[in-house]
Design a protein around this motif. Structure first.
Motif, short mmCIF file in Angstrom:
data_model
loop_
_atom_site.label_atom_id
_atom_site.label_comp_id
_atom_site.label_asym_id
_atom_site.label_seq_id
_atom_site.Cartn_x
_atom_site.Cartn_y
_atom_site.Cartn_z
N PRO A 155 -27.75 12.71 -38.30
CA PRO A 155 -27.07 11.61 -39.03
C PRO A 155 -25.68 11.99 -39.51
O PRO A 155 -24.78 11.15 -39.56
N HIS A 156 -25.48 13.27 -39.84
CA HIS A 156 -24.18 13.63 -40.40
C HIS A 156 -23.07 13.68 -39.37
O HIS A 156 -21.90 13.53 -39.73
N SER A 187 -34.51 4.87 -38.70
CA SER A 187 -33.07 5.19 -38.68
C SER A 187 -32.40 4.72 -39.96
O SER A 187 -31.57 5.42 -40.54
N VAL A 188 -32.78 3.52 -40.39
CA VAL A 188 -32.18 2.95 -41.60
C VAL A 188 -32.44 3.90 -42.78
O VAL A 188 -31.52 4.27 -43.53
N GLU A 189 -33.69 4.33 -42.88
CA GLU A 189 -34.06 5.17 -44.01
C GLU A 189 -33.34 6.52 -43.97
O GLU A 189 -32.81 6.99 -44.98
N ILE A 190 -33.31 7.11 -42.79
CA ILE A 190 -32.69 8.44 -42.67
C ILE A 190 -31.19 8.39 -42.96
O ILE A 190 -30.64 9.24 -43.66
N ILE A 191 -30.53 7.37 -42.43
CA ILE A 191 -29.09 7.24 -42.68
C ILE A 191 -28.85 7.01 -44.18
O ILE A 191 -27.94 7.59 -44.78
N GLN A 192 -29.69 6.18 -44.78
CA GLN A 192 -29.52 5.95 -46.22
C GLN A 192 -29.69 7.25 -47.00
O GLN A 192 -28.92 7.53 -47.93
#
Lengths: 550, 909
Positions: free
Chosen positions: A237-238, A267-272
């Motif tokens: 993600p980074h 994906s939403v959760e990990i990016i958040q």
């Protein structure tokens, strides 16, 4: 697209977003109540029809979505594998028919079977553990291969956040023009499908005057068969977030918006979470590293519309408008989100920026071919012996990908659909003629696109597959341009009729239809559909000719 | 010069050219077929029928591009009709026809259908697709008095959606669903009647088929002729194309080439015309005999009037007679009316309804600038950076200009609204200064205070173009800003921000309406608006100025033509001996020089027995003027009241003689709109039997009374007017063209978009000071009547509704309502829709409550469109101290829930 609606949507501060409000309001029942619509249209000073019309567009907001509890993947890989009827029959034991909906591609193509329950994705086999899913005991874990050939850029594990972001810190010390030059040297082209020069896009946005600009990450990886963006968001993600920050610094944008498809809840959760990590480390917010540069993120979860992967539709979506494709000009870099200059880029493209800034554009350009520099992620579906995400240098022979990385096919395969539903249909006989890069695919009459690979088994009828492509386009067409709105449905109807009755299609009419779609459509959805159909008609004439008049 | 090739022939390119624009410029509108393109909408790129081939070298590899939204590439080769493009167009239309009924012969737009035209042009002979899904079974929507839809005919071009948004600034129409299922909806998928539709008809006019139309079938081609004329309602001055069949008006559309309205108009202009042959039209002169109005011949009526007037004149002198002209009538008629009163009767007792609306504007701007007219043009909205709208609700009262102002505000451009009500425009404004009614002067002083104290004045402009600044500055800075804040009830910081926005915009444009003028300090407020423009240098170029929004179609013209006691035709001073001699010579008779009476003075004079006869041309003073009982008393005390009217109004009911006049659709002349544009009114139909144009009536009575005046004819009258009204010097009927001319029109015929470009009419602009003063109404009655009632207008009706209540508009808005804040409503236990009794020092009325936060607590607002409510029973006789414009906007009242018959009335509903 309405300039007025864009402006009105942009009047609220960054935190309050009409499209997000739609999603929140629909969370309880699956759609919005009339009170919700009334409240939102008052709050955002838009019309009743503005909110009603927008909401009715999305699979997960429209009234028909009310009461849906479980969604079965109907993407191409699940379809050609023929796994879903069995899954549905098992789900029927737990849910009523009205509670079961469909989602187009949950990105578990490596399993060729998947479903979505209570806001989480599961592989098809998990259906047997449905009780433990319901009681939250079962997690969403999955396994797929990750590997590379050549010089990996994207799959390399990144160091601790603080260390990793020294790349960004160094960028802040350099002039934006210098960074553009670095990008120019790198030759990086957009990985979303069009292959447009990244340096050119950022530079043109940088040159537009404007107090407020946006970096929008198109993480609406809607192509059935593709899950490489999902891989980056969930595993790296980074790289993506830093890529957006670098782009923001270059163009002078303070806001980054990651628009992630609703079919990717993880994906939403990990990016958040990754953004929270940055916030905790004070790597985002005002005056980052005392540089005077401010940047912050917003994650927007999409609501089920393939067309939102088209950049202008995506912008309208964020604005809470109907995501209909806009005409260009104006280009988003001139007049994009909320009528402000905006850069829209795909996940994989942005994720390359940290590497380029760290190692220099020339280092990046040394990988791949002169016209297609760098690497490309490839998604292989479960018809391969080793399904997964692979990073290869541009220019790598397709044969190597199939055999060395994918470990060959699990069952006899007659064609691979590469690059999403609008990509080319590559017969296995053409594998040796192709290398993984934009130009080789184009030269042979295919399209690299997102480099997702969905296999068509020997025993899977191609007529069913092209019917699927027409149906997919008809379902996902935004309905704005005449060729796509009407043509995709008429094409589907013709094939359906030919499959289910003694009706024979008129070849001239089919050719006219394909030409109309290809030359007349406003965007790549209608415009791209004819490519795989034409490939099919060309390479599989013996299988398809029976459906046409002599 | 850059060029591009069309079919291998080179043509010059203009900046911003799309391919379609370029091709159309050289080959005409229909050379490249289009469906989703419309002249007043942004390129949309949906139908793709306008596609052309574009190559970078001659006959080189080409790419198909939709010409409507693709910019021309210099030196490119455009092929408009290549084989593949021809095929593409044909194939698209074939697809469209798979979902379109083929019932052209019975369709409203047969022979006027863009789809039909394009299909014919591309040569469709066959639809080859097997029958599939379609939308042919969609039901017609006939719910609305005007708008209709038959969406089985819809081709999804979204022109209606875009017209609603881009032209009218509404979002009533949209698409819903997606792909093949995408379809037009109204509001929440309602029918037209239940939707938020404002009935402007822009969608119907935009629709290329008959999917959206109107009950008048305005798109059918059955008309015998189309006549271009000017709308009779507000001061915007929309051009109308009137379709006539068998001598009757069939329908109205808005011409796209009209400078004023560019293909747009509102429901009044487009649809509210059926009053003209309403059964209640007056069709014969009436004379009061034994207390009853009975039919008479024209000769009887003229004899009666002439005898009576002569007798009164002989016994009491000419000053016992007065005339009130009409801002609804043409310039020529107004000119004749004042000429009749001055030259034939021999008195300056001539006034017009401008008195009750914009007389303070004329006076205030004359004192500051020297000319009482809008300094700029509406087109300047395209070049301004900031708008300030004071005391005006243009989206209801001036809908076409209102829509343009709303578009400006919606785009997020700095917009200041000063209004006690949260009007539609205020919802979208950057700054809404929601002041207490009657405190305009204090509010504008606050703005001036901040501009001066924060050093935002335009010193160059002040030095070179104005006078009186130092005293003015001293006066402004002497105010205690906290006092003003308390008076207006608006937080001073918000006012400061608004002042900064106005002062720092490169070009700022102000607009004002009756919320400025209809106050006891109306003229002072206008002067302060002018001061604001001068202190910031916002005068004399594009995108700036002071722009009164004129309420009536020809309120500008009525004043221009001399319908006020102190100024004759062309605003020349009627009390000046030299001017008097000039007029006397011009009219060929001795013109009076004595002071004439304004309308309120006439009422008082009648009640005091000094005024014996009054002639009204097209005005319903009883319903529209304030303090109804006072007006009725004045009217009833007259020996002769003559009313020229088209309907039996509340005023006409009191007349001794009623003369049936022709409506605007039945006569010719000119109207001058709010931006000084003199436009041609052309009769579409003949006057209905028994009626005559107002001008002709005046001419006939002039002749009857021994003054030789030739028959009413705008052309010859304009010739006469141009010789006496200086700024009409170059106005000639035959040269007005389709879009008219903006005065001053110089002798060579050239006209003027912007006033005061180099110098003011009076030389230097004069700063005028004003100090806020509480209205007498509040001082005298505020304690007993703690609420402030203000009056407003609704879109659907025009003033007292004489015309609009006799059209379908009455089905859309059925009655007057009282706007009341929820806090006040709950205090008096009043629910939405219940009847409220409103009491002022003059009278009481019962009216239906509309509970809304559009008004602040303590403030009420209502309309006087319907005679049943008699809102003007409440209003006072207080008027502007300078111009005598009545104070409709501040009435001290009290409220309670209605009792007696009104209570039962509502309970039965």
């Amino acid at each position: 697209m309405s300039e007025n609606l864009s402006e009105l949507a942009g009047r609220k501060d960054f935190e309050k977003n009409l499209f997000e409000e739609f999603g929140k309001a629909a969370a309880k029942t699956g759609t919005l109540s009339s009170d919700d619509l009334e409240r939102l249209k008052e709050e955002f000073l838009v019309g009743k029809s503005s909110v009603f019309g927008a909401v009715s567009f999305y699979d997960f907001l429209k009234p028909e979505n009310k009461g849906k509890k479980v969604y079965v993947c109907n993407g191409s890989a699940c379809l050609t594998a023929g796994t879903q009827p069995k899954l549905i029959s098992k789900l029927n034991n737990h849910f009523s028919k009205d509670e079961i909906g469909e989602m187009c591609c949950l990105g578990r193509c490596h399993q060729n079977s998947a479903f979505h329950l209570d806001g989480k994705n599961f592989s098809g086999n998990d259906v047997d553990e449905i009780e433990s899913i319901k009681s939250k005991k079962k997690n969403t874990s999955e396994k797929y291969h990750v590997g590379s050939l050549g010089n990996p850029v994207l799959i390399v594990p990144s160091p601790e956040v603080k260390d990793y972001y020294t790349i960004f810190k160094d960028c802040l010390k350099r002039d934006a023009v210098e960074l553009v030059d670095e990008l120019k040297k790198s030759g990086l082209r957009g990985r979303g499908g069009a292959g447009f020069s990244m340096a050119f896009k950022l530079d043109s946005c940088r040159n537009v005057k404007g107090e407020t600009k946006f970096i929008v990450c198109n993480a609406d990886e809607g192509d059935p068969g593709a899950y490489s963006d999902r891989y980056i968001m969930e595993e790296r993600p980074h790289s993506l977030l830093m890529g957006m920050m670098i782009a923001g610094y270059i163009v002078g944008a303070k806001y980054g918006i990651v628009y992630i498809r609703g079919e990717y809840p993880e994906s939403v959760e990990i990016i958040q979470n990754a953004i929270s990590e940055l916030r905790n480390e004070k790597l985002i917010g005002p005056n980052i590293f005392n540089s005077g540069f401010d940047f912050d993120f917003k994650v927007i979860k999409a609501q089920g519309a393939y067309i939102c992967g088209e950049e202008t539709a995506l912008l309208s979506s964020i604005e809470g408008q109907r995501p209909e494709v806009r005409v260009r000009p104006p280009y988003p870099t001139q007049q994009g989100l909320f009528n402000k200059p905006t850069v829209v880029n795909n996940v994989e493209t942005l994720a390359n920026l940290p590497f380029i800034m760290k190692n220099g554009g020339s280092t990046y350009a040394a990988i791949g071919t002169p016209k297609s520099t760098g690497t490309k992620l490839i998604s292989l579906d479960g018809h391969f012996n080793r399904p997964g995400i692979y990073e290869v240098d541009m220019g790598t022979p397709l044969r190597k990908v199939v055999d060395e990385l994918g470990g060959g096919f699990r069952i006899p395969i007659k064609a691979m659909h590469i690059g999403g539903p609008l990509g080319g249909l590559v017969p296995v006989s053409k594998i040796d003629s192709l290398t993984v890069d934009f130009d080789s695919f184009a030269k042979e009459g295919f399209l690299l696109g997102h480099a997702s690979v969905v296999c068509i088994p020997e025993n899977y009828p191609l007529i069913a597959y092209i019917e699927h492509l027409f149906r997919f386009t008809a379902h996902e067409s935004c309905g704005k341009c005449f060729p796509c709105r009407l043509g995709s449905t008429r094409g589907y109807e013709m094939i359906d009729k030919a499959r289910t009755s003694d009706y024979k299609m008129d070849k001239a009419l089919m050719n006219d239809l394909l030409e109309t779609l290809e030359t007349g459509s406003l965007c790549a959805l209608g415009g791209g559909l004819p490519l795989p159909i034409k490939n099919a008609l060309k390479y599989f004439d013996d299988e398809l000719s029976m459906y046409f008049k002599l | 010069m850059k060029t591009a090739y069309i079919n291998n022939e080179s043509f010059p390119i203009q900046p911003g050219d799309t391919i379609l624009k370029l091709v159309r410029r050289h080959f005409g509108k229909d050379f490249v077929p289009t469906l989703c393109d419309a002249p007043n909408l942004d390129p949309f790129g949906a139908c793709r029928v306008c596609s052309v081939d574009v190559a970078l070298v001659k006959d080189g590899p080409a790419k198909a591009q939709a010409s409507c939204h693709t910019p021309v590439i210099p030196d490119s080769y455009i092929y408009t009709d290549s084989e593949r493009i021809t095929r593409l167009r044909k194939n698209i239309i074939e697809l469209v026809l798979t979902d379109h009924p083929l019932d052209c012969l019975t369709c409203e737009v047969n022979n006027n259908c863009e789809l039909q035209t394009v299909a014919a042009k591309v040569g469709i002979r066959d639809v080859r697709y097997p029958e599939g899904k379609n939308h042919l079974d969609r039901k017609k929507d006939l719910s609305h008095p005007y708008m209709t839809s038959d969406l089985s005919k819809c081709i999804n071009c979204a022109r209606c959606v875009r017209a609603c948004d881009e032209v009218q600034g509404e979002f009533v129409l949209n698409m819903a669903g997606r792909g093949f299922d995408s379809h037009i909806i109204k509001s929440y998928d309602n029918n037209f009647f239940d939707s938020d539709c404002v009935s402007c008809g822009a969608c119907a006019q935009a629709c290329p088929t008959s999917a959206i139309s109107d009950v008048f079938e305005s798109k059918s081609i059955v008309a015998d002729k189309k006549v271009r004329t000017i709308c009779t309602y507000c001061g915007v001055g929309c051009n109308l194309d009137v379709a006539v069949v068998n001598g009757k008006v069939k329908s109205i559309q808005a011409p796209f080439d009209a400078k004023v309205n560019e293909g747009h108009t509102c429901l009044k202009g487009r649809f509210a015309f059926s009053f003209y042959n309403h059964p209640e039209r007056l069709r014969t002169p009436l004379i009061r005999k034994n207390g009853e109005l009975v039919p008479a011949t024209w000769d009887e009526a003229y004899d009666f009037i002439a005898n009576k007037l002569t007798a009164i004149k002989t016994e009491f002198g000419p000053d016992a007679i007065g005339g009130i002209s009409s801002a609804r009538c043409t310039n020529e008629e107004n000119y004749l009316m004042q000429k009749f009163i001055r030259a034939v009767i021999g008195t300056n007792n001539i006034d017009s309804c401008a008195r009750v609306c914009h007389s303070p504007t004329a006076l205030g701007m004359q004192r500051t600038f020297g000319t009482g007219a809008a300094t700029n043009s509406i087109i300047d909205l395209q070049s301004t950076d900031c708008t300030m709208v004071i005391g005006a609700n243009p989206t209801d009262a001036h809908p076409v200009t209102g829509a343009k102002l709303k578009q400006f505000a919606m785009k997020g451009k700095p917009t200041i609204v000063i209004d006690p009500r949260r009007t539609e425009l205020a919802r979208y404004a950057t700054y809404h200064l929601q002041l207490k009614p009657g405190t305009n002067v204090a509010m504008l002083n606050m703005m001036l205070y901040y501009i001066i104290s924060d050093g935002l004045e335009d010193k160059d402009f002040i030095n070179s173009r104005t006078e009186g600044y130092e005293d003015f500055k001293k006066h402004i800075l002497s105010f205690d800003i906290n006092d003003l804040e308390k008076i207006t009830g608006v937080e001073k910081e918000l006012v400061r921000k608004a002042a900064h926005a106005y002062a720092s915009a490169p070009n700022a444009m102000s607009f004002h309406g009756l919320g400025v003028t209809e106050h006891s300090q109306g003229t002072y407020t206008v002067m302060l608006i002018a001061d604001l423009a001068m202190i910031t240098g916002n005068i004399g170029r594009r995108g700036v100025g002071v722009n009164p929004l004129r309420g009536q179609n020809n309120v500008q013209g009525a004043a221009d033509m001399g319908c006020q006691p102190h100024q004759g035709a062309g605003y020349l001073d009627s009390y000046d001996p030299e001017i008097n001699a000039k007029y006397s010579k011009f009219y060929g008779v001795k013109i009076p020089i004595g002071k004439g009476m304004k309308i309120p003075e006439m009422y008082d004079a009648s009640i005091n027995g000094k005024l014996k006869a009054l002639w009204l041309m097209g005005e319903d003073n009883v319903q529209t003027d304030p303090n109804t009982n006072h007006v009725i008393k004045a009217m009833s005390n007259l020996e002769l009241l003559v009313v020229q009217e088209i309907f039996m109004t509340e005023t006409a009911k009191l007349a001794h003689v009623v003369l049936p006049a022709a409506s605007f659709l039945e006569k010719s002349g000119t109207f001058t709109n709010g931006e000084r544009r003199i436009q041609k009114v052309q009769n579409a139909v003949e006057p209905i039997e028994g009626t005559k144009p107002d001008g002709q009536i005046i001419v006939e009575i002039m002749n009857k009374m021994g003054f030789s005046q030739s028959a009413y004819d705008p052309k010859t009258l304009l010739e006469e007017i141009s010789q006496i009204v200086p700024f009409f010097a170059g106005v000639k009927w035959d040269e007005l063209g389709d879009n008219g001319k903006q005065w001053p029109v110089l002798p060579d015929g050239s006209d003027t978009e912007i006033l005061h470009t180099d110098t003011f009419k009076r030389g230097k602009g004069k700063f005028q000071v004003a100090t806020w003063k509480e209205s007498e109404e509040i001082v005298n009655h505020g304690a007993e009547f703690p609420y402030i009632l203000t009056t407003n207008r609704e879109l659907e009706h025009y003033n007292c509704g004489t015309m609009t209540r006799r059209t379908g508009n009455v089905e859309i808005l059925t009655d007057d309502v009282l706007l009341i804040n929820p806090e006040d409503a709950s205090k008096h236990l009043i629910n939405d829709g219940e009847m409220v009794c409103v009491i002022s020092a003059r009278g009481k009325i019962d009216v239906k409550a509309k509970v809304t936060d559009e008004v602040k607590a303590g403030v009420l607002s209502s309309t006087f469109h319907f005679p049943e409510v008699r809102m003007n029973d409440l209003t006072s006789s207080i008027s502007d101290s300078e111009a005598m414009c009545p104070e409709y906007k501040v009435v001290a009242v009290n409220i309670r829930k209605s009792k007696g018959k009104y209570k039962t009335l509502i309970n039965e509903m």
